[in-house]
Structures are given as C-alpha cells and as structure tokens.
Scaffold this active site. Structure first.
Site, PDB file in Angstrom:
ATOM      1  N   HIS A 108       1.332  -1.008  -0.138  1.00 43.02           N
ATOM      2  CA  HIS A 108       0.468  -0.038  -0.207  1.00 43.02           C
ATOM      3  C   HIS A 108       0.829   0.772  -0.191  1.00 43.02           C
ATOM      4  CE1 HIS A 108      -2.942  -3.004   2.080  1.00 43.02           C
ATOM      5  NE2 HIS A 108      -3.369  -2.306   1.517  1.00 43.02           N
ATOM      6  N   ASP A 111       2.592   1.857   3.241  1.00 39.40           N
ATOM      7  CA  ASP A 111       3.650   0.825   3.553  1.00 39.40           C
ATOM      8  C   ASP A 111       4.916   1.629   3.433  1.00 39.40           C
ATOM      9  OD1 ASP A 111       1.214  -0.356   4.325  1.00 39.40           O
ATOM     10  OD2 ASP A 111       2.028  -1.757   3.215  1.00 39.40           O
TER      11      ASP A 111
HETATM   12  C1  XLS Z   1      -7.448  -7.011   4.413  1.00 44.30           C
HETATM   13  C2  XLS Z   1      -6.830  -6.839   2.239  1.00 44.30           C
HETATM   14  C3  XLS Z   1      -6.392  -6.183   2.440  1.00 44.30           C
HETATM   15  C4  XLS Z   1      -5.904  -5.895   0.764  1.00 44.30           C
HETATM   16  C5  XLS Z   1      -5.426  -4.695   0.322  1.00 44.30           C
HETATM   17  O1  XLS Z   1      -8.826  -7.832   4.480  1.00 44.30           O
HETATM   18  O2  XLS Z   1      -6.736  -8.169   2.668  1.00 44.30           O
HETATM   19  O3  XLS Z   1      -4.945  -6.089   2.428  1.00 44.30           O
HETATM   20  O4  XLS Z   1      -4.870  -7.083   0.319  1.00 44.30           O
HETATM   21  O5  XLS Z   1      -5.804  -3.244   0.936  1.00 44.30           O
END
Ligand code: XLS
Ligand code: CA
Ligand code: CA
Length: 460
Positions: A108, A111
C-alpha cells in the site's frame, strides 16, 4: 536474482539464503517441497507460483491487537525520522525478499512511505521511496506484483473513501490513488489493486446505497483512465471481501463483484484478486471463489492465506493445508495459470511469534504448501480423471436435443413434451466420494514418493 541483498546494515542476521533441502531435511530454515527450478509440466515451480510477500504484514505490522501493545517492534518501525525509517524498512524488506527467494512484493502507498502534512507532501514522500525501491528492484531482480492505496486507515475514511458521502473525502482518495498508480508505474508493477474495506455501510438508515455504488464505479473508471493514459499496461484487480471493517462491503464476493463490473462496463480492465480468508468470511470455499472467477473469465491473482473456521474474522494466517492448496492450484491451472497475477502471502505471523526466524518459517511453510498443491494439482490435471468425469456428467447436452437446448433452439413447451419419453431420470451417482479420494490419492502420490523421484508428468 542476486544471492541476497543487504543494505547499509543486516536486519536478519543469522539467516542466509533459504534453499531447497527436500522432505527429509530437519532444517526449519529450508524448503522441503518448494524447489524453485523444478519443472512441473514444462514450467518451473517458481514461474507457476509467482510468490509475493505482503509489505504491510511482514514489514509494517507490529503485532499489536485490541488488547495489547506491539510485540514485533523492529527498529525500523518507530522512534526516528519517518523517511529514514521508511528507507530502513525498504532495506529490511529487500533483504528478506532476497534471502527467501520471493520474486515479488506488494504494497500500500502508506506501507512504503509516511503520509505528509498535505497531499502534495504525501505524494513526494511516496515517489521518493518508490525511486529508492526502483534501485533495489534493479539490483536484485525482485518485482512488484501490485500496488494499492490505503483508503481505510486514516480517520478521514471512517465513512468511506470513493463512497464517502462527502465529496472532499472522495477527492482525498483520488489524490492517494493517483500517486499510488504513478508509483506502481515507476516500479513496473504488473497490477494495481482496489480493496474497499470502507466501501460499504454500517447502517442503511444513513446510507444512499445506489448513489454510493455509482460513485465507486465512477471512481474506478477514472483511475483506470488515468493509469491507461500514463501507459499502464497491467491489470486492475478488485479484491472481494464481504465485511470487516465495514459491516457490509459492496465488493462482497466474486459473483457480486462480477455483476458490478459488468453493470458498469468495467469488466474489460478489472480482474479478481481472490483472498482465501475473505472467501471463508463470505461463506464460500476458496476453491469456489477461484472457480467462479475462472468460469466468468475474471480470474486474476490470489491473496494466499487462511482463516480460522472458529473465528468470525480475518485472521490472515499463513496457508498450510495441502488439500486447500491442491484445490486452489487445480483451479488456477484450469484457469490457464497465473499471467500477471501470483500468490501474495497476505498473512502475518501470530502476535507471540516474535523471532525474526518466525517470519521466514511462516513463508517457507506457505511456499511449501503451495508447492505440494501445485504438484498434486498437476497430477490431477495430467491424469485427467476429474475432468473426464465432469465432461461425461454433462454428455447428454453434447448432441441431439440437449445440444439444441444449449444452443437456444428449443421452447419450453417442446422441452416439457420430451419428459414423458425419458421415464425415470436423474438417478446417476455424483461420485463425490470417489472424486474426493482421487484428490487425496494425488496428494499421496506426490508426497510419499520423495518428490525428486516423481516421474515427470507429461505436458498436455
Ligand atoms: C484486508 C485486505 C487488504 C488488501 C489490500 O483484509 O486483505 O490487505 O489485500 O488492501
Ligand atoms: Ca488481501
Ligand atoms: Ca485478509
């Protein structure tokens, strides 16, 4: 890939390159089944499986839960200038990726780089870190499977991002997505993902559901048009999840998202990123979601993890169940294998797994589980018994009146009139137990014979 990357300092001392040692190895820091170069049906395991590490879980999350403080408090996570820490985290990530031998990673925006005081500063931070990531990608051969924007963590998104009732928040979401797409393009990302954790509602009493879904579709189309105009050739993914954090999320499951994409004319550019734990929360098997996407030509990528059937939430554990990975890889092979997608470990070690080696062992277990799943799935496909059974089960539609029915050449009255001539019908066994046994037999075949001695399976 370079043997491994260590930046200005080593963050995982004592762990070297993880290597394949085979099922008899008692080294916890070695692969037992995942042998990257091993050919399975004319393609290496590595190229079949396309493993990715999730930046948010492996390098950002700190082990805190609603009841307790951080337990995974590595030095790059707090206590310094945020941009310096972000670069240390990047070095730690590339060290981990190359020691593990993972080909891809996913992030993200938040991140990778800290949020700034303004959208412009946030964008500068992100692009500065992306430039550094680009250098490390070039030095190591690690690639970006997909990027995404965190449109759920900040307080401003508490009522939604693209579906927020306030236009100003939608604009903030656009600023993040635009920058995240730019960073994805800079890093030659093969995909760009939308997961809408706040795109839904907590109460219908305060929600204009129709308008929110239209806004979501408009937002996705704008993001697609922006990325395409900037030359992005990759795939856009929607990641379904039925709930959590929002009570009801618009991207509930594969079937719901498929209907949405088609309704708004987005199905040419968007594919599914299917997460095992989200399938479970939607009341489906992981296998169901994969097959459903493949049946509609919308299969894309996978977030590989597992839930806990006794918990009603998203536990994001590493996948270890060989039957699950076999059925998943069978669906992936049937869908033609991964092209731009891959297996992203959207999973985290438990709060009390506090040693750096735990993070390696977790990924090793997941990679080994998918290697076994791939071998067994390939065996099932090469053997062809499951596929033959299924096609034979529908043979009455292959010719004659059944085929005319499929072609739409029959009216209901004519179909109804045929019933009398068929007498008793429908007493044919579905053979579920036999087929389930075949899956276990395939697993037995690939795991009891030392894997290096398995005869090569013919490509077909
Ligand atoms: C949350 C999601 C998230 C997505 C990316 O439950 O899995 O991590 O994969 O935003
Ligand atoms: Ca996910
Ligand atoms: Ca999840």
């Amino acid at each position: 890939m370079a043997d491994y990357f260590v930046g200005s300092r080593e963050y995982f001392p004592g762990v070297g390159r993880i290597r394949y040692e085979g099922p008899e190895s008692d080294n916890p820091l070695a692969f037992k089944y995942y042998d990257p170069g091993r050919m399975v049906g004319g393609k290496s395991m590595k190229n079949h499986l396309r493993f990715a590490v999730a930046y948010w879980h492996s390098f950002c999350a700190d082990g805190r839960d609603t009841f307790g403080d951080p337990t995974h408090a590595q030095e790059w996570k707090s206590g310094g200038d945020p941009m310096t820490l972000a670069e240390q985290k990047l070095d730690a990530a590339f060290e981990f990726l190359t020691k593990l031998g993972a080909e891809f990673y996913c992030w993200h925006d938040r991140d990778l780089a800290p949020e700034g005081a303004t959208p412009a500063e946030s964008e500068r931070n992100l692009m500065a870190l992306a430039a550094k990531a680009r250098e490390r990608q070039a030095a190591t051969g690690v690639k970006l499977l997909w990027g995404t924007a965190n449109l759920f963590g900040d307080v401003r998104y508490m009522n939604g991002a693209a579906t927020n009732p306030e236009f100003a928040v939608v604009a903030h979401a656009a600023a993040q997505v635009k920058a995240a797409i730019d960073a994805t393009i800079l890093l030659d990302g093969e995909g760009y993902t939308f997961w809408g954790g706040r795109e839904g509602y907590m109460s219908l009493l305060n929600t204009d559901l129709k308008r929110e879904k239209e806004h979501l579709a408009r937002f996705l189309a704008m993001a697609r048009d922006y990325a395409r105009a900037r030359g992005f050739k990759g795939v856009f993914y929607i990641e379904p999840k039925p709930m959590e954090p929002t009570k009801h999320q618009y991207d509930f499951d594969v079937e719901t998202v498929a209907g949405f994409l088609r309704h708004y004319g987005l199905d040419a550019d968007f594919r599914m990123n299917i997460e095992a734990n989200h399938a479970e929360l939607a009341g489906h098997d992981f296998h169901h979601e994969l097959e459903t996407a493949a049946a509609m030509g919308l299969f894309g990528s996978v977030d590989a993890n597992r839930g806990d059937p006794r918990c009603g939430w998203d536990t994001d554990q590493f996948p270890i169940d060989w039957r699950d990975t076999t059925l998943a890889m069978y669906a992936v092979l049937r869908a033609g294998g991964f092209t731009t997608g891959g297996l992203n470990f959207d999973a985290h070690v438990r709060r009390n797994s506090v040693d750096p080696s735990d993070l390696f062992e977790a990924h090793i277990g997941g990679m080994d589980a998918f290697a076994v799943g791939l071998e067994a799935a390939w065996h099932l496909q090469a053997e062809g018994k499951l596929a033959a059974f299924v096609s034979d089960r529908y043979r009455s539609f292959d010719s004659g009146d059944g085929a005319r029915f499929e072609r739409g050449e029959m009216k209901l009255g004519e179909l109804a009139a045929l019933a009398a001539g068929y007498g008793t019908a429908g007493r044919t066994s579905g053979r579920q137990e036999r087929l389930e046994n075949l899956v276990n037999q395939a697993l037995g075949t690939v795991t009891t014979v030392p894997i290096r001695d398995v005869p090569p399976i013919a490509h077909f």
